[in-house]
Design a protein around this motif. Sequence first.
Motif, PDB file in Angstrom:
ATOM      1  N   SER A   1      11.327 -26.761 -38.475  1.00  0.00           N
ATOM      2  CA  SER A   1      11.413 -25.339 -38.155  1.00  0.00           C
ATOM      3  C   SER A   1      12.301 -25.165 -36.924  1.00  0.00           C
ATOM      4  O   SER A   1      12.646 -26.146 -36.243  1.00  0.00           O
ATOM      5  N   ALA A   2      12.634 -23.919 -36.602  1.00  0.00           N
ATOM      6  CA  ALA A   2      13.447 -23.647 -35.412  1.00  0.00           C
ATOM      7  C   ALA A   2      12.733 -24.115 -34.148  1.00  0.00           C
ATOM      8  O   ALA A   2      13.367 -24.641 -33.220  1.00  0.00           O
ATOM      9  N   SER A   3      11.412 -23.963 -34.095  1.00  0.00           N
ATOM     10  CA  SER A   3      10.678 -24.415 -32.904  1.00  0.00           C
ATOM     11  C   SER A   3      10.654 -25.942 -32.811  1.00  0.00           C
ATOM     12  O   SER A   3      10.669 -26.497 -31.708  1.00  0.00           O
ATOM     13  N   ASP A   4      10.653 -26.637 -33.952  1.00  0.00           N
ATOM     14  CA  ASP A   4      10.737 -28.100 -33.945  1.00  0.00           C
ATOM     15  C   ASP A   4      12.070 -28.558 -33.357  1.00  0.00           C
ATOM     16  O   ASP A   4      12.128 -29.469 -32.536  1.00  0.00           O
ATOM     17  N   VAL A   5      13.155 -27.906 -33.784  1.00  0.00           N
ATOM     18  CA  VAL A   5      14.489 -28.248 -33.289  1.00  0.00           C
ATOM     19  C   VAL A   5      14.566 -27.970 -31.790  1.00  0.00           C
ATOM     20  O   VAL A   5      15.114 -28.777 -31.031  1.00  0.00           O
ATOM     21  N   ALA A   6      13.987 -26.856 -31.347  1.00  0.00           N
ATOM     22  CA  ALA A   6      13.969 -26.530 -29.914  1.00  0.00           C
ATOM     23  C   ALA A   6      13.218 -27.601 -29.124  1.00  0.00           C
ATOM     24  O   ALA A   6      13.620 -27.956 -28.004  1.00  0.00           O
ATOM     25  N   GLU A   7      12.156 -28.138 -29.695  1.00  0.00           N
ATOM     26  CA  GLU A   7      11.388 -29.198 -29.035  1.00  0.00           C
ATOM     27  C   GLU A   7      12.225 -30.477 -28.892  1.00  0.00           C
ATOM     28  O   GLU A   7      12.181 -31.142 -27.847  1.00  0.00           O
ATOM     29  N   ILE A   8      12.997 -30.808 -29.910  1.00  0.00           N
ATOM     30  CA  ILE A   8      13.884 -31.970 -29.845  1.00  0.00           C
ATOM     31  C   ILE A   8      14.962 -31.738 -28.792  1.00  0.00           C
ATOM     32  O   ILE A   8      15.255 -32.619 -27.974  1.00  0.00           O
ATOM     33  N   GLU A   9      15.557 -30.549 -28.789  1.00  0.00           N
ATOM     34  CA  GLU A   9      16.589 -30.222 -27.802  1.00  0.00           C
ATOM     35  C   GLU A   9      16.029 -30.312 -26.380  1.00  0.00           C
ATOM     36  O   GLU A   9      16.692 -30.810 -25.475  1.00  0.00           O
ATOM     37  N   GLN A  10      14.803 -29.856 -26.187  1.00  0.00           N
ATOM     38  CA  GLN A  10      14.185 -29.929 -24.865  1.00  0.00           C
ATOM     39  C   GLN A  10      13.974 -31.385 -24.445  1.00  0.00           C
ATOM     40  O   GLN A  10      14.213 -31.753 -23.296  1.00  0.00           O
ATOM     41  N   ALA A  11      13.524 -32.210 -25.372  1.00  0.00           N
ATOM     42  CA  ALA A  11      13.335 -33.637 -25.068  1.00  0.00           C
ATOM     43  C   ALA A  11      14.657 -34.273 -24.671  1.00  0.00           C
ATOM     44  O   ALA A  11      14.705 -35.092 -23.740  1.00  0.00           O
ATOM     45  N   LEU A  12      15.742 -33.889 -25.327  1.00  0.00           N
ATOM     46  CA  LEU A  12      17.061 -34.425 -24.981  1.00  0.00           C
ATOM     47  C   LEU A  12      17.497 -33.953 -23.591  1.00  0.00           C
ATOM     48  O   LEU A  12      18.043 -34.733 -22.815  1.00  0.00           O
ATOM     49  N   ARG A  13      17.250 -32.679 -23.289  1.00  0.00           N
ATOM     50  CA  ARG A  13      17.636 -32.134 -21.979  1.00  0.00           C
ATOM     51  C   ARG A  13      16.842 -32.750 -20.839  1.00  0.00           C
ATOM     52  O   ARG A  13      17.389 -33.039 -19.779  1.00  0.00           O
ATOM     53  N   THR A  14      15.548 -32.932 -21.047  1.00  0.00           N
ATOM     54  CA  THR A  14      14.684 -33.412 -19.967  1.00  0.00           C
ATOM     55  C   THR A  14      14.628 -34.930 -19.872  1.00  0.00           C
ATOM     56  O   THR A  14      14.174 -35.464 -18.867  1.00  0.00           O
ATOM     57  N   GLY A  15      15.070 -35.622 -20.931  1.00  0.00           N
ATOM     58  CA  GLY A  15      15.002 -37.079 -20.929  1.00  0.00           C
ATOM     59  C   GLY A  15      13.584 -37.598 -21.099  1.00  0.00           C
ATOM     60  O   GLY A  15      13.272 -38.707 -20.704  1.00  0.00           O
ATOM     61  N   THR A  16      12.731 -36.778 -21.706  1.00  0.00           N
ATOM     62  CA  THR A  16      11.335 -37.150 -21.938  1.00  0.00           C
ATOM     63  C   THR A  16      11.103 -37.306 -23.436  1.00  0.00           C
ATOM     64  O   THR A  16      10.852 -36.322 -24.132  1.00  0.00           O
ATOM     65  N   PRO A  17      11.198 -38.529 -23.954  1.00  0.00           N
ATOM     66  CA  PRO A  17      11.019 -38.728 -25.399  1.00  0.00           C
ATOM     67  C   PRO A  17       9.612 -38.387 -25.869  1.00  0.00           C
ATOM     68  O   PRO A  17       8.641 -38.582 -25.150  1.00  0.00           O
ATOM     69  N   MET A  18       9.534 -37.855 -27.067  1.00  0.00           N
ATOM     70  CA  MET A  18       8.245 -37.539 -27.681  1.00  0.00           C
ATOM     71  C   MET A  18       7.859 -38.664 -28.643  1.00  0.00           C
ATOM     72  O   MET A  18       8.691 -39.516 -28.954  1.00  0.00           O
ATOM     73  N   PRO A  19       6.615 -38.686 -29.107  1.00  0.00           N
ATOM     74  CA  PRO A  19       6.193 -39.755 -30.026  1.00  0.00           C
ATOM     75  C   PRO A  19       7.079 -39.800 -31.277  1.00  0.00           C
ATOM     76  O   PRO A  19       7.494 -38.763 -31.791  1.00  0.00           O
ATOM     77  N   HIS A  20       7.335 -40.991 -31.751  1.00  0.00           N
ATOM     78  CA  HIS A  20       8.195 -41.206 -32.911  1.00  0.00           C
ATOM     79  C   HIS A  20       7.705 -40.424 -34.134  1.00  0.00           C
ATOM     80  O   HIS A  20       8.499 -39.921 -34.912  1.00  0.00           O
ATOM     81  N   ASP A  21       6.402 -40.317 -34.300  1.00  0.00           N
ATOM     82  CA  ASP A  21       5.861 -39.641 -35.495  1.00  0.00           C
ATOM     83  C   ASP A  21       5.511 -38.174 -35.242  1.00  0.00           C
ATOM     84  O   ASP A  21       4.770 -37.576 -35.998  1.00  0.00           O
ATOM     85  N   ARG A  22       6.067 -37.572 -34.217  1.00  0.00           N
ATOM     86  CA  ARG A  22       5.731 -36.201 -33.822  1.00  0.00           C
ATOM     87  C   ARG A  22       5.812 -35.216 -34.987  1.00  0.00           C
ATOM     88  O   ARG A  22       4.960 -34.378 -35.167  1.00  0.00           O
ATOM     89  N   PHE A  23       6.827 -35.271 -35.795  1.00  0.00           N
ATOM     90  CA  PHE A  23       7.001 -34.316 -36.898  1.00  0.00           C
ATOM     91  C   PHE A  23       6.648 -34.908 -38.253  1.00  0.00           C
ATOM     92  O   PHE A  23       6.294 -34.201 -39.171  1.00  0.00           O
ATOM     93  N   ARG A  24       6.727 -36.193 -38.368  1.00  0.00           N
ATOM     94  CA  ARG A  24       6.494 -36.865 -39.655  1.00  0.00           C
ATOM     95  C   ARG A  24       5.027 -36.861 -40.065  1.00  0.00           C
ATOM     96  O   ARG A  24       4.695 -36.651 -41.215  1.00  0.00           O
ATOM     97  N   ALA A  25       4.130 -37.092 -39.136  1.00  0.00           N
ATOM     98  CA  ALA A  25       2.714 -37.320 -39.455  1.00  0.00           C
ATOM     99  C   ALA A  25       2.084 -36.199 -40.258  1.00  0.00           C
ATOM    100  O   ALA A  25       1.356 -36.446 -41.205  1.00  0.00           O
ATOM    101  N   ALA A  26       2.357 -34.981 -39.915  1.00  0.00           N
ATOM    102  CA  ALA A  26       1.704 -33.844 -40.579  1.00  0.00           C
ATOM    103  C   ALA A  26       2.375 -33.453 -41.892  1.00  0.00           C
ATOM    104  O   ALA A  26       1.828 -32.663 -42.632  1.00  0.00           O
ATOM    105  N   ARG A  27       3.551 -34.023 -42.214  1.00  0.00           N
ATOM    106  CA  ARG A  27       4.306 -33.514 -43.347  1.00  0.00           C
ATOM    107  C   ARG A  27       4.578 -34.492 -44.457  1.00  0.00           C
ATOM    108  O   ARG A  27       5.110 -34.129 -45.468  1.00  0.00           O
ATOM    109  N   THR A  28       4.294 -35.749 -44.264  1.00  0.00           N
ATOM    110  CA  THR A  28       4.558 -36.704 -45.337  1.00  0.00           C
ATOM    111  C   THR A  28       3.438 -36.657 -46.374  1.00  0.00           C
ATOM    112  O   THR A  28       2.324 -36.284 -46.072  1.00  0.00           O
ATOM    113  N   ASP A  29       3.788 -37.013 -47.568  1.00  0.00           N
ATOM    114  CA  ASP A  29       2.780 -36.961 -48.633  1.00  0.00           C
ATOM    115  C   ASP A  29       2.258 -38.340 -48.987  1.00  0.00           C
ATOM    116  O   ASP A  29       1.585 -38.516 -49.991  1.00  0.00           O
ATOM    117  N   GLY A  30       2.604 -39.344 -48.157  1.00  0.00           N
ATOM    118  CA  GLY A  30       2.096 -40.705 -48.366  1.00  0.00           C
ATOM    119  C   GLY A  30       2.705 -41.344 -49.530  1.00  0.00           C
ATOM    120  O   GLY A  30       2.758 -42.404 -49.847  1.00  0.00           O
TER     121      GLY A  30
END
Length: 110
Positions: free
Chosen positions: A81-110
Amino acid sequence: MKMPSTMGCAECVASSREGLKVVHEELRDAAFTRVEFYQHDRLLRCDACGTHWLSQYWEYDTDETRLQEWGVRERAFVALSASDVAEIEQALRTGTPMPHDRFRAARTDG
């Protein structure tokens, strides 16, 4: 992998990364924490509908694969979503990486 019907157009859902524009390459250690040595994270966008996608690949060893050429390989391809992309952009700007599975965990169907 099943995608929500409201995310993406028929062209980009069917594309599975082919033909999508790369917005950010090599997000490992910049936007996402490193989980394995062999890891590739990138942000893509569909020019047709504007949907952003997160493409992730990683390989890890288990006791059974430690001496083999390849470990366990996994891939994720997730519409954002647009808010997901904004979260990635913020992580890039601040240099604070988020968890690798931040977006994947809730959306994969296994």
